[in-house]
Design a protein around this motif. Structure first.
Motif, PDB file in Angstrom:
ATOM      1  N   THR A   8      27.450 -37.610 -11.855  1.00 17.51           N
ATOM      2  CA  THR A   8      27.950 -38.905 -11.209  1.00 17.51           C
ATOM      3  C   THR A   8      26.494 -38.498 -10.488  1.00 17.51           C
ATOM      4  OG1 THR A   8      29.786 -39.672 -10.508  1.00 17.51           O
ATOM      5  CG2 THR A   8      28.221 -40.126  -8.657  1.00 17.51           C
ATOM      6  N   THR A   9      25.710 -39.255 -10.587  1.00 19.35           N
ATOM      7  CA  THR A   9      24.007 -39.114  -9.857  1.00 19.35           C
ATOM      8  C   THR A   9      24.271 -40.183  -8.772  1.00 19.35           C
ATOM      9  OG1 THR A   9      23.314 -41.017 -11.194  1.00 19.35           O
ATOM     10  CG2 THR A   9      23.106 -38.933 -12.021  1.00 19.35           C
ATOM     11  N   ASN A  10      23.196 -39.670  -7.903  1.00 12.04           N
ATOM     12  CA  ASN A  10      22.563 -40.824  -6.191  1.00 12.04           C
ATOM     13  C   ASN A  10      22.717 -42.121  -6.457  1.00 12.04           C
ATOM     14  OD1 ASN A  10      22.620 -40.638  -3.549  1.00 12.04           O
ATOM     15  ND2 ASN A  10      20.383 -40.641  -3.625  1.00 12.04           N
ATOM     16  N   ALA A  11      21.873 -42.060  -7.711  1.00 13.04           N
ATOM     17  CA  ALA A  11      21.721 -43.754  -8.063  1.00 13.04           C
ATOM     18  C   ALA A  11      22.486 -44.324  -8.132  1.00 13.04           C
ATOM     19  CB  ALA A  11      20.781 -43.954  -8.848  1.00 13.04           C
ATOM     20  N   ALA A  12      23.720 -43.861  -9.368  1.00 12.56           N
ATOM     21  CA  ALA A  12      24.905 -44.045  -9.489  1.00 12.56           C
ATOM     22  C   ALA A  12      25.857 -44.989  -8.335  1.00 12.56           C
ATOM     23  CB  ALA A  12      26.010 -43.491 -10.951  1.00 12.56           C
ATOM     24  N   ARG A  13      25.878 -43.082  -7.482  1.00 16.54           N
ATOM     25  CA  ARG A  13      27.106 -43.890  -6.167  1.00 16.54           C
ATOM     26  C   ARG A  13      26.979 -44.909  -5.365  1.00 16.54           C
ATOM     27  NH1 ARG A  13      26.267 -38.154  -6.597  1.00 16.54           N
ATOM     28  NH2 ARG A  13      24.597 -37.636  -5.341  1.00 16.54           N
ATOM     29  N   LEU A  14      25.179 -44.693  -5.276  1.00 13.72           N
ATOM     30  CA  LEU A  14      24.795 -45.868  -4.023  1.00 13.72           C
ATOM     31  C   LEU A  14      24.848 -47.357  -5.141  1.00 13.72           C
ATOM     32  CD1 LEU A  14      20.826 -44.605  -3.729  1.00 13.72           C
ATOM     33  CD2 LEU A  14      22.999 -45.155  -1.582  1.00 13.72           C
ATOM     34  N   LEU A  15      24.895 -47.393  -6.570  1.00 19.63           N
ATOM     35  CA  LEU A  15      25.442 -48.878  -7.379  1.00 19.63           C
ATOM     36  C   LEU A  15      26.830 -48.639  -6.668  1.00 19.63           C
ATOM     37  CD1 LEU A  15      22.724 -48.583 -10.550  1.00 19.63           C
ATOM     38  CD2 LEU A  15      22.698 -49.819  -8.174  1.00 19.63           C
ATOM     39  N   ALA A  16      27.535 -48.085  -7.147  1.00 15.01           N
ATOM     40  CA  ALA A  16      28.796 -48.363  -6.924  1.00 15.01           C
ATOM     41  C   ALA A  16      29.677 -48.765  -5.490  1.00 15.01           C
ATOM     42  CB  ALA A  16      29.598 -46.970  -7.912  1.00 15.01           C
ATOM     43  N   GLY A  17      28.343 -48.367  -4.719  1.00 13.73           N
ATOM     44  CA  GLY A  17      28.908 -47.747  -3.080  1.00 13.73           C
ATOM     45  C   GLY A  17      28.379 -49.245  -2.727  1.00 13.73           C
ATOM     46  N   ALA A  18      27.561 -50.429  -3.547  1.00 10.87           N
ATOM     47  CA  ALA A  18      27.092 -52.066  -3.828  1.00 10.87           C
ATOM     48  C   ALA A  18      27.897 -52.500  -4.027  1.00 10.87           C
ATOM     49  CB  ALA A  18      25.557 -51.812  -3.644  1.00 10.87           C
ATOM     50  N   THR A 132      18.929 -54.142 -18.065  1.00  9.07           N
ATOM     51  CA  THR A 132      17.716 -53.347 -17.985  1.00  9.07           C
ATOM     52  C   THR A 132      18.292 -52.284 -17.835  1.00  9.07           C
ATOM     53  OG1 THR A 132      16.544 -55.549 -16.847  1.00  9.07           O
ATOM     54  CG2 THR A 132      15.442 -52.417 -16.614  1.00  9.07           C
ATOM     55  N   ALA A 133      18.009 -51.263 -18.955  1.00 10.24           N
ATOM     56  CA  ALA A 133      17.817 -49.730 -18.450  1.00 10.24           C
ATOM     57  C   ALA A 133      16.809 -48.734 -17.899  1.00 10.24           C
ATOM     58  CB  ALA A 133      18.226 -49.203 -20.422  1.00 10.24           C
ATOM     59  N   ILE A 134      17.925 -47.992 -17.125  1.00 11.37           N
ATOM     60  CA  ILE A 134      16.692 -47.463 -16.167  1.00 11.37           C
ATOM     61  C   ILE A 134      17.216 -45.967 -16.372  1.00 11.37           C
ATOM     62  CG2 ILE A 134      15.920 -49.058 -14.816  1.00 11.37           C
ATOM     63  CD1 ILE A 134      18.019 -48.514 -12.302  1.00 11.37           C
ATOM     64  N   SER A 135      16.477 -45.006 -16.079  1.00 11.99           N
ATOM     65  CA  SER A 135      16.991 -43.954 -15.413  1.00 11.99           C
ATOM     66  C   SER A 135      17.677 -43.406 -14.175  1.00 11.99           C
ATOM     67  CB  SER A 135      16.423 -42.611 -13.930  1.00 11.99           C
ATOM     68  OG  SER A 135      15.668 -41.387 -14.187  1.00 11.99           O
ATOM     69  N   GLY A 136      18.932 -42.820 -14.109  1.00  9.73           N
ATOM     70  CA  GLY A 136      19.934 -42.798 -13.783  1.00  9.73           C
ATOM     71  C   GLY A 136      19.739 -41.690 -12.222  1.00  9.73           C
ATOM     72  N   GLY A 137      18.647 -40.992 -12.202  1.00 11.28           N
ATOM     73  CA  GLY A 137      18.116 -40.143 -11.407  1.00 11.28           C
ATOM     74  C   GLY A 137      17.973 -38.675 -11.874  1.00 11.28           C
ATOM     75  N   MET A 138      18.708 -38.448 -13.195  1.00  2.25           N
ATOM     76  CA  MET A 138      18.292 -37.054 -13.639  1.00  2.25           C
ATOM     77  C   MET A 138      17.833 -37.253 -15.021  1.00  2.25           C
ATOM     78  SD  MET A 138      22.434 -35.341 -13.410  1.00  2.25           S
ATOM     79  CE  MET A 138      21.867 -34.592 -13.832  1.00  2.25           C
ATOM     80  N   CYS A 139      17.640 -35.945 -15.936  1.00  7.72           N
ATOM     81  CA  CYS A 139      17.468 -36.408 -17.474  1.00  7.72           C
ATOM     82  C   CYS A 139      18.618 -36.042 -17.783  1.00  7.72           C
ATOM     83  CB  CYS A 139      16.687 -34.823 -17.727  1.00  7.72           C
ATOM     84  SG  CYS A 139      14.787 -35.047 -17.352  1.00  7.72           S
ATOM     85  N   GLY A 140      19.548 -37.089 -18.510  1.00  6.95           N
ATOM     86  CA  GLY A 140      20.656 -36.713 -19.568  1.00  6.95           C
ATOM     87  C   GLY A 140      21.118 -37.688 -18.766  1.00  6.95           C
ATOM     88  N   VAL A 141      20.693 -38.953 -17.805  1.00  7.29           N
ATOM     89  CA  VAL A 141      21.781 -40.224 -17.593  1.00  7.29           C
ATOM     90  C   VAL A 141      20.576 -41.432 -17.455  1.00  7.29           C
ATOM     91  CG1 VAL A 141      22.964 -40.854 -15.777  1.00  7.29           C
ATOM     92  CG2 VAL A 141      22.861 -38.623 -16.281  1.00  7.29           C
ATOM     93  N   THR A 142      21.020 -42.526 -18.067  1.00  4.95           N
ATOM     94  CA  THR A 142      21.125 -43.700 -18.168  1.00  4.95           C
ATOM     95  C   THR A 142      21.640 -44.489 -17.416  1.00  4.95           C
ATOM     96  OG1 THR A 142      18.825 -43.525 -20.336  1.00  4.95           O
ATOM     97  CG2 THR A 142      20.262 -45.206 -19.819  1.00  4.95           C
ATOM     98  N   LEU A 143      21.343 -45.601 -16.641  1.00  8.15           N
ATOM     99  CA  LEU A 143      21.898 -46.710 -16.148  1.00  8.15           C
ATOM    100  C   LEU A 143      22.131 -48.009 -16.726  1.00  8.15           C
ATOM    101  CD1 LEU A 143      22.447 -46.102 -12.477  1.00  8.15           C
ATOM    102  CD2 LEU A 143      23.539 -45.309 -13.952  1.00  8.15           C
TER     103      LEU A 143
END
Length: 163
Positions: A8-18, A132-143
């Motif tokens: 779980t990354t900050n970007a993923a948490r924010l998307l899930a929260g929205a 669209t694929a973007i970085s998930g906020g850390m190397c090793g994670v794509t959203l």
């Protein structure tokens, strides 16, 4: 929401929260970011390079910092970005500035979840794909998420900014 029991990354948490649906895709991160990092990530995730977007940070002479997303197989056109962003001149920030400005390290910069919200510009080539694929906020994670959700969530301007 993300699928499976993954990082779980900050970007993923924010998307899930929205309440935004996305797929979190993990890949084996290279030790060296270097050139063609985005192309290597595209190969590892199986997402075409035209659909995989790298996130860059630029600074305009009038407007300051901005977040810029272009496909991993293209380069940013700083003159086009300047015109679209209302600047006379834009330049990419130095790698050493990434962490203090965005909260992200090189290779893990995401247009979602930066320390401070900056204007976001996404190249119009994203309109060719529903997702669209973007970085998930850390190397090793794509959203991977809907282009519409990405644009709406970030407040991005979709425009021609790639070479």
């Amino acid at each position: 929401m993300s699928k499976g029991n993954k990082k779980t990354t900050n970007a993923a948490r924010l998307l899930a929260g929205a309440g935004i649906e996305f797929e979190l895709i993990e890949y084996e991160a290279d030790e060296e970011i270097g050139e063609n990092f985005g192309m290597r990530v595209s190969q590892k995730t199986g997402i075409p390079p035209e659909q995989s977007f790298k996130t860059l940070v630029a600074k305009g002479d009038k407007t300051g910092y901005m977040t810029v997303c272009v496909s991993v197989n293209s380069e940013i056109d700083l003159k086009k970005l300047a015109r679209e962003s209302g600047n006379k001149k834009t330049e990419l920030i130095a790698t050493k500035e990434l962490l203090p400005v965005t909260g992200y390290i090189r290779g893990g910069v995401s247009p979602i979840g930066m320390k401070k919200k900056f204007p976001v510009y996404i190249d119009a080539s994203c309109e060719k794909y529903e997702k669209t694929a973007i970085s998930g906020g850390m190397c090793g994670v794509t959203l991977l998420l809907s282009r519409e959700d990405l644009v709406k969530y970030t407040g991005a301007k979709v425009c021609d900014i790639a070479e």
